[in-house]
Design a protein around this motif. Sequence first.
Motif, PDB file in Angstrom:
ATOM      1  N   VAL A  87      70.018  15.939  64.052  1.00  5.89           N
ATOM      2  CA  VAL A  87      69.378  14.942  64.919  1.00  5.89           C
ATOM      3  C   VAL A  87      67.915  14.760  64.520  1.00  5.89           C
ATOM      4  CG1 VAL A  87      68.648  14.488  67.294  1.00  5.89           C
ATOM      5  CG2 VAL A  87      70.964  15.302  66.838  1.00  5.89           C
ATOM      6  N   ALA A  91      65.831  11.522  63.238  1.00  7.08           N
ATOM      7  CA  ALA A  91      64.557  11.102  63.833  1.00  7.08           C
ATOM      8  C   ALA A  91      63.497  10.884  62.755  1.00  7.08           C
ATOM      9  CB  ALA A  91      64.083  12.162  64.834  1.00  7.08           C
ATOM     10  N   LEU A 109      65.508  10.809  69.861  1.00  9.88           N
ATOM     11  CA  LEU A 109      66.232  11.797  69.060  1.00  9.88           C
ATOM     12  C   LEU A 109      65.558  13.164  69.103  1.00  9.88           C
ATOM     13  CD1 LEU A 109      67.074   9.519  66.021  1.00  9.88           C
ATOM     14  CD2 LEU A 109      68.773  10.651  67.477  1.00  9.88           C
ATOM     15  N   ALA A 163      69.994  11.885  72.390  1.00  9.29           N
ATOM     16  CA  ALA A 163      70.341  11.723  70.971  1.00  9.29           C
ATOM     17  C   ALA A 163      71.292  10.542  70.773  1.00  9.29           C
ATOM     18  CB  ALA A 163      70.973  13.002  70.437  1.00  9.29           C
ATOM     19  N   ALA A 223      70.375   7.344  68.621  1.00  3.01           N
ATOM     20  CA  ALA A 223      71.228   6.888  67.522  1.00  3.01           C
ATOM     21  C   ALA A 223      71.675   5.460  67.742  1.00  3.01           C
ATOM     22  CB  ALA A 223      72.427   7.826  67.389  1.00  3.01           C
TER      23      ALA A 223
END
Length: 639
Positions: free
Chosen positions: A573, A577, A608, A616, A620
């Motif tokens: 994640v 980012a 994120l 998250a 996304a």
Amino acid sequence: MTETTAPDDLIAEFDAERPARRLSGRVARAVALVALGLSLYALYRAFRPGPVLPYRMLFLAVVLPLTFVCYKPGPRGGDRPGAVDWALAVLSLALCLYPPVVFDDFIRRAFAPTVLDVVVGAAISLLVLEACRRTVGWILPAVCAGFLAYAYYGGYLPFDWAVGHRGYDVDRIVASLVMGTDGVYGVPLDVAATYIILFTVYGTVLDRSGAGRFFVDVSLAAFRRSRSAPGRTVALAGFLLGTVSGSGVATTVSVGSVAWPILRGAGYPREQGGGVLAAAGIGAILSPPTLGAAAFVIAEYLRVSYLTVLVYALIPTILYYLGVFLAIEIDARKYGTRPAGADAPRLWPLMRRFGYHFSSLFVIVVLMALGQSPFRAVVYATLLALALSFLDPGRRLTPRRAAEALAAGTTGVLPVAVTCAAAGMIVAVVTLTGLGLKASSLIVGASGGILAVTALLCALAVLVLGLAVPVTASFVIAAVVIGPALTGLGAGPAEAYMFIFYYAVLSEVSPPTALSALAASAITGGNAHRTMMATWKYTLPAFLVPFAFVLTPTGSALLAQGPIGEILFATGVSALAVAALAATTGGWLFGPARSAERVLCGVAAVLLLFLAPIPALAGAGLLALAVALHLVTRTREEQ
């Protein structure tokens, strides 16, 4: 870089540490002999450790005289030590030998020092401040003086002030500075006398065996043909050279003196090229296996192994260089750069001939993983580097050259050692007065007890502090004054210390001083301010990712702590980012990005970095929306 500006001159101008004298003749030989003796003794202690505090005292008794001989009292001082320098050297030797000679009685009298104890202790403290002024400038001694004034005059502050205390007399203050383990002879000096001197000796030996030149050559050879190759070369060279440098400015200048002509030939504007150089230089001291000196202090404060600190830094290093490489790819497309450095050596022949230079780096990590102490690991690595130097006839470390390298390792540690001693004085005052908890309560009160606001205030405080004092000192000060504010609101000690560490290092690329960026602009001839902004673009992930350490429930996963699934989730994640941040600051996706797309990417990056499933997913989704919008808009424009 102008023809008359040598790399050493640029390092001297922009590094936080002042340049040493260029000694010659009998003085140079005497200094080298003493420095060699200290290096050999430090190497010996890795296998035969003795009492800690007496060794720190003897270490300072050697370091202070060497500093007064090796460093000028001011910019106009000559390369030959004068009468005052010799007097200070002799005085510091005599005074610093007093504590270890009467060690047992000296320590027992800490709460009732004699007049002689106080006089000697005060004189040692003043000599440390003068040595610090000579090596890193007047700001850190001034900060120390401010803390000492607070210890003495704090009792006169109004009773209801949060930072007030009962006040302490000179005897009590001096005793806290030199008659215990929280002051001059505290943990920071211990780190310099054990970890840092050994790693500095290792770096010097590795460099003089030809590793520094090899690391630049192998970086040039690794990326030969693509248009982003020049920028990648600089990033890789900075990472590798950091193993023998340990200084952001020195790495920036060393890489830049070789790589700037390549970047210029590839079509990089001066400011963007300077940004790449500065980002590569600062990344070198954020990265394993040889982090900056403050990392050794982290190991001591947390009472963990240095290998554990290297593990903490592993994922943030990956994220940092991911951001740098993505920014390089974007700039290669934005500025239409082209391959350069076609005459670079070929990679595999170079690796076959000189690849042995990597072996000592691996040895350090492997030996620590097998349970060896970092002291022994780095000594074995040093011996291996010495032995392997004989594979290169032009770089063989014969007994004489090996002795010179060992001596240079000790003289190279002088600025760090006196900085650590001065930082220990601040730690002593904070411990004596309880300032750490008081400052923590003030920060928490100013933030309303909100951890996010507290982290922001702490980051700004560390950056401001880092503008004035060297990285190691700013970390030590921030750790004892600011750190309790983060841990008091729920951040773990490791997360808090790594947060402070990254911001202490990043002060070298933060306006208005940004020493690494200024050195890079001096090489490229670019505008200093625009070079700083370009550097900020390359290093942005390093500014934002540390917030995830302390603000998210899974922040420890970014330090490779916790279940493997959690670590992989946090890493993936965070990498997404970083990609979103690169698109935001670079203004590029599959082509030039519009403002709306960049805003979506920026919001996605922040979401994120919460490192939780729902944010998250939202991040996304926003990133996917930005990409879809970009592709649709681009398709319409092409039609």
